[in-house]
Design a protein around this motif. Structure first.
Motif, PDB file in Angstrom:
ATOM      1  N   GLN A  47       0.811  -1.216   0.000  1.00  0.00           N
ATOM      2  CA  GLN A  47       0.000   0.000   0.000  1.00  0.00           C
ATOM      3  C   GLN A  47       0.849   1.273   0.000  1.00  0.00           C
ATOM      4  O   GLN A  47       0.370   2.334  -0.391  1.00  0.00           O
ATOM      5  N   ASN A  48       2.096   1.181   0.447  1.00  0.00           N
ATOM      6  CA  ASN A  48       2.936   2.369   0.601  1.00  0.00           C
ATOM      7  C   ASN A  48       4.167   2.363  -0.300  1.00  0.00           C
ATOM      8  O   ASN A  48       5.079   3.162  -0.101  1.00  0.00           O
ATOM      9  N   SER A  49       4.182   1.471  -1.279  1.00  0.00           N
ATOM     10  CA  SER A  49       5.322   1.378  -2.191  1.00  0.00           C
ATOM     11  C   SER A  49       5.258   2.420  -3.292  1.00  0.00           C
ATOM     12  O   SER A  49       4.190   2.764  -3.777  1.00  0.00           O
ATOM     13  N   THR A  50       6.442   2.876  -3.669  1.00  0.00           N
ATOM     14  CA  THR A  50       6.616   3.691  -4.862  1.00  0.00           C
ATOM     15  C   THR A  50       7.775   3.081  -5.633  1.00  0.00           C
ATOM     16  O   THR A  50       8.436   2.146  -5.152  1.00  0.00           O
ATOM     17  N   GLU A  51       8.053   3.626  -6.800  1.00  0.00           N
ATOM     18  CA  GLU A  51       9.202   3.145  -7.567  1.00  0.00           C
ATOM     19  C   GLU A  51      10.516   3.458  -6.862  1.00  0.00           C
ATOM     20  O   GLU A  51      11.551   2.887  -7.190  1.00  0.00           O
ATOM     21  N   ASN A  52      10.471   4.360  -5.890  1.00  0.00           N
ATOM     22  CA  ASN A  52      11.685   4.800  -5.206  1.00  0.00           C
ATOM     23  C   ASN A  52      11.823   4.252  -3.798  1.00  0.00           C
ATOM     24  O   ASN A  52      12.579   4.794  -2.999  1.00  0.00           O
ATOM     25  N   THR A  53      11.056   3.203  -3.473  1.00  0.00           N
ATOM     26  CA  THR A  53      11.189   2.583  -2.155  1.00  0.00           C
ATOM     27  C   THR A  53      11.462   1.093  -2.332  1.00  0.00           C
ATOM     28  O   THR A  53      11.138   0.513  -3.366  1.00  0.00           O
ATOM     29  N   GLN A  54      12.055   0.525  -1.327  1.00  0.00           N
ATOM     30  CA  GLN A  54      12.227  -0.922  -1.262  1.00  0.00           C
ATOM     31  C   GLN A  54      12.105  -1.294   0.215  1.00  0.00           C
ATOM     32  O   GLN A  54      13.087  -1.435   0.927  1.00  0.00           O
ATOM     33  N   LEU A  55      10.867  -1.412   0.670  1.00  0.00           N
ATOM     34  CA  LEU A  55      10.593  -1.651   2.085  1.00  0.00           C
ATOM     35  C   LEU A  55      10.612  -3.140   2.403  1.00  0.00           C
ATOM     36  O   LEU A  55      10.188  -3.962   1.594  1.00  0.00           O
ATOM     37  N   GLN A  56      11.091  -3.464   3.598  1.00  0.00           N
ATOM     38  CA  GLN A  56      11.002  -4.833   4.092  1.00  0.00           C
ATOM     39  C   GLN A  56      10.910  -4.807   5.610  1.00  0.00           C
ATOM     40  O   GLN A  56      11.372  -3.873   6.258  1.00  0.00           O
ATOM     41  N   LEU A  57      10.279  -5.850   6.152  1.00  0.00           N
ATOM     42  CA  LEU A  57      10.153  -5.973   7.604  1.00  0.00           C
ATOM     43  C   LEU A  57      11.525  -6.229   8.204  1.00  0.00           C
ATOM     44  O   LEU A  57      12.216  -7.171   7.806  1.00  0.00           O
ATOM     45  N   ALA A  58      11.933  -5.382   9.131  1.00  0.00           N
ATOM     46  CA  ALA A  58      13.216  -5.558   9.808  1.00  0.00           C
ATOM     47  C   ALA A  58      13.031  -6.248  11.160  1.00  0.00           C
ATOM     48  O   ALA A  58      13.771  -7.167  11.493  1.00  0.00           O
ATOM     49  N   GLN A  59      12.056  -5.786  11.932  1.00  0.00           N
ATOM     50  CA  GLN A  59      11.884  -6.330  13.285  1.00  0.00           C
ATOM     51  C   GLN A  59      10.496  -5.996  13.825  1.00  0.00           C
ATOM     52  O   GLN A  59       9.918  -4.965  13.486  1.00  0.00           O
ATOM     53  N   ILE A  60       9.991  -6.886  14.664  1.00  0.00           N
ATOM     54  CA  ILE A  60       8.817  -6.598  15.482  1.00  0.00           C
ATOM     55  C   ILE A  60       9.373  -6.049  16.784  1.00  0.00           C
ATOM     56  O   ILE A  60      10.080  -6.762  17.500  1.00  0.00           O
ATOM     57  N   THR A  61       9.096  -4.780  17.086  1.00  0.00           N
ATOM     58  CA  THR A  61       9.590  -4.258  18.360  1.00  0.00           C
ATOM     59  C   THR A  61       8.662  -4.649  19.502  1.00  0.00           C
ATOM     60  O   THR A  61       9.103  -4.835  20.621  1.00  0.00           O
ATOM     61  N   GLN A  62       7.363  -4.802  19.177  1.00  0.00           N
ATOM     62  CA  GLN A  62       6.418  -5.197  20.212  1.00  0.00           C
ATOM     63  C   GLN A  62       5.181  -5.810  19.568  1.00  0.00           C
ATOM     64  O   GLN A  62       4.733  -5.353  18.520  1.00  0.00           O
ATOM     65  N   VAL A  63       4.664  -6.844  20.201  1.00  0.00           N
ATOM     66  CA  VAL A  63       3.388  -7.426  19.785  1.00  0.00           C
ATOM     67  C   VAL A  63       2.595  -7.742  21.036  1.00  0.00           C
ATOM     68  O   VAL A  63       3.146  -8.234  22.027  1.00  0.00           O
ATOM     69  N   LYS A  64       1.305  -7.399  21.009  1.00  0.00           N
ATOM     70  CA  LYS A  64       0.400  -7.687  22.116  1.00  0.00           C
ATOM     71  C   LYS A  64      -0.856  -8.313  21.549  1.00  0.00           C
ATOM     72  O   LYS A  64      -1.475  -7.752  20.650  1.00  0.00           O
ATOM     73  N   GLN A  65      -1.229  -9.455  22.113  1.00  0.00           N
ATOM     74  CA  GLN A  65      -2.498 -10.063  21.743  1.00  0.00           C
ATOM     75  C   GLN A  65      -3.612  -9.303  22.444  1.00  0.00           C
ATOM     76  O   GLN A  65      -3.467  -8.895  23.604  1.00  0.00           O
ATOM     77  N   VAL A  66      -4.723  -9.118  21.756  1.00  0.00           N
ATOM     78  CA  VAL A  66      -5.900  -8.449  22.323  1.00  0.00           C
ATOM     79  C   VAL A  66      -7.018  -9.483  22.374  1.00  0.00           C
ATOM     80  O   VAL A  66      -7.339 -10.109  21.362  1.00  0.00           O
ATOM     81  N   LYS A  67      -7.567  -9.689  23.563  1.00  0.00           N
ATOM     82  CA  LYS A  67      -8.679 -10.641  23.718  1.00  0.00           C
ATOM     83  C   LYS A  67      -9.896 -10.150  22.961  1.00  0.00           C
ATOM     84  O   LYS A  67     -10.215  -8.967  22.969  1.00  0.00           O
ATOM     85  N   ARG A  68     -10.574 -11.081  22.308  1.00  0.00           N
ATOM     86  CA  ARG A  68     -11.777 -10.762  21.545  1.00  0.00           C
ATOM     87  C   ARG A  68     -12.881 -11.728  21.950  1.00  0.00           C
ATOM     88  O   ARG A  68     -12.619 -12.840  22.384  1.00  0.00           O
ATOM     89  N   SER A  69     -14.130 -11.310  21.729  1.00  0.00           N
ATOM     90  CA  SER A  69     -15.263 -12.173  22.058  1.00  0.00           C
ATOM     91  C   SER A  69     -15.632 -13.083  20.889  1.00  0.00           C
ATOM     92  O   SER A  69     -16.380 -14.036  21.065  1.00  0.00           O
TER      93      SER A  69
END
Length: 178
Positions: free
Chosen positions: A107-129
């Motif tokens: 969604q955020n790519s342009t011809e001038n970017t090359q994005l990749q996931l480097a790290q998850i700094t934090q993840v929290k599970q959220v309880k759902r019904s």
């Protein structure tokens, strides 16, 4: 290929390695069209796979059952750690972030970017019904072109039947410390 008044189209030929079966590869072709002018428009992508990747159904079910059975919501930080290691029990959390960040990157790519996931700094599970698993992530995306590290928040819903859904995402200001 330049398409006058529309944008630039690229034809790609790739070989994909199956993450679940490292000995399996499939050929892939893709056409990517970057639109002229409007940077808020995601590129159009058409993909064709020549073959099949291994089914994740069994692994997905095991992960889903394990997370649903936790007494406390899952919370984790720094995946992978500073040595590039991902604990085996967190590998599904890492793969889920990788899939979800792929949506953000597209969604955020342009011809001038090359994005990749480097790290998850934090993840929290959220309880759902309901039956979905929800995770709130803060990830670092690395732009290989500018060398910028971009913090990004995303809320991810997942169910083995329906796959990954990014329900909220926002680029965070500033650079992370460290």
């Amino acid at each position: 290929q330049d398409i006058e008044g529309v944008g630039h189209k690229y034809h790609l030929e790739l070989e994909l390695e199956d993450d679940l079966d490292k000995d399996t590869t499939v050929n892939c072709t893709a056409e990517v069209l970057y639109h002229l002018g409007n940077k808020n428009t995601a590129p159009d992508v058409q993909v064709t796979l020549e073959g099949e990747l291994k089914s994740t159904e069994e692994a997905d079910h095991m992960f889903y059952t394990r997370i649903r059975s936790l007494e406390k919501e899952l919370v984790a930080e720094n995946i992978p750690d500073s040595h590039g290691h991902v604990a085996p029990e967190l590998e599904p959390i890492h793969l889920l972030a990788w899939a979800a960040s792929g949506y953000i990157i597209w969604q955020n790519s342009t011809e001038n970017t090359q994005l990749q996931l480097a790290q998850i700094t934090q993840v929290k599970q959220v309880k759902r019904s309901d039956e979905y698993l929800q995770f709130d992530y803060v990830v670092l995306l690395h732009d290989m072109v500018s060398q910028e590290i971009i913090p990004w928040e995303m809320t991810v819903l997942w169910h083995p039947r329906d796959g990954v859904q990014v329900t909220r995402d926002s680029r965070q200001p500033g650079h992370p410390s460290g």
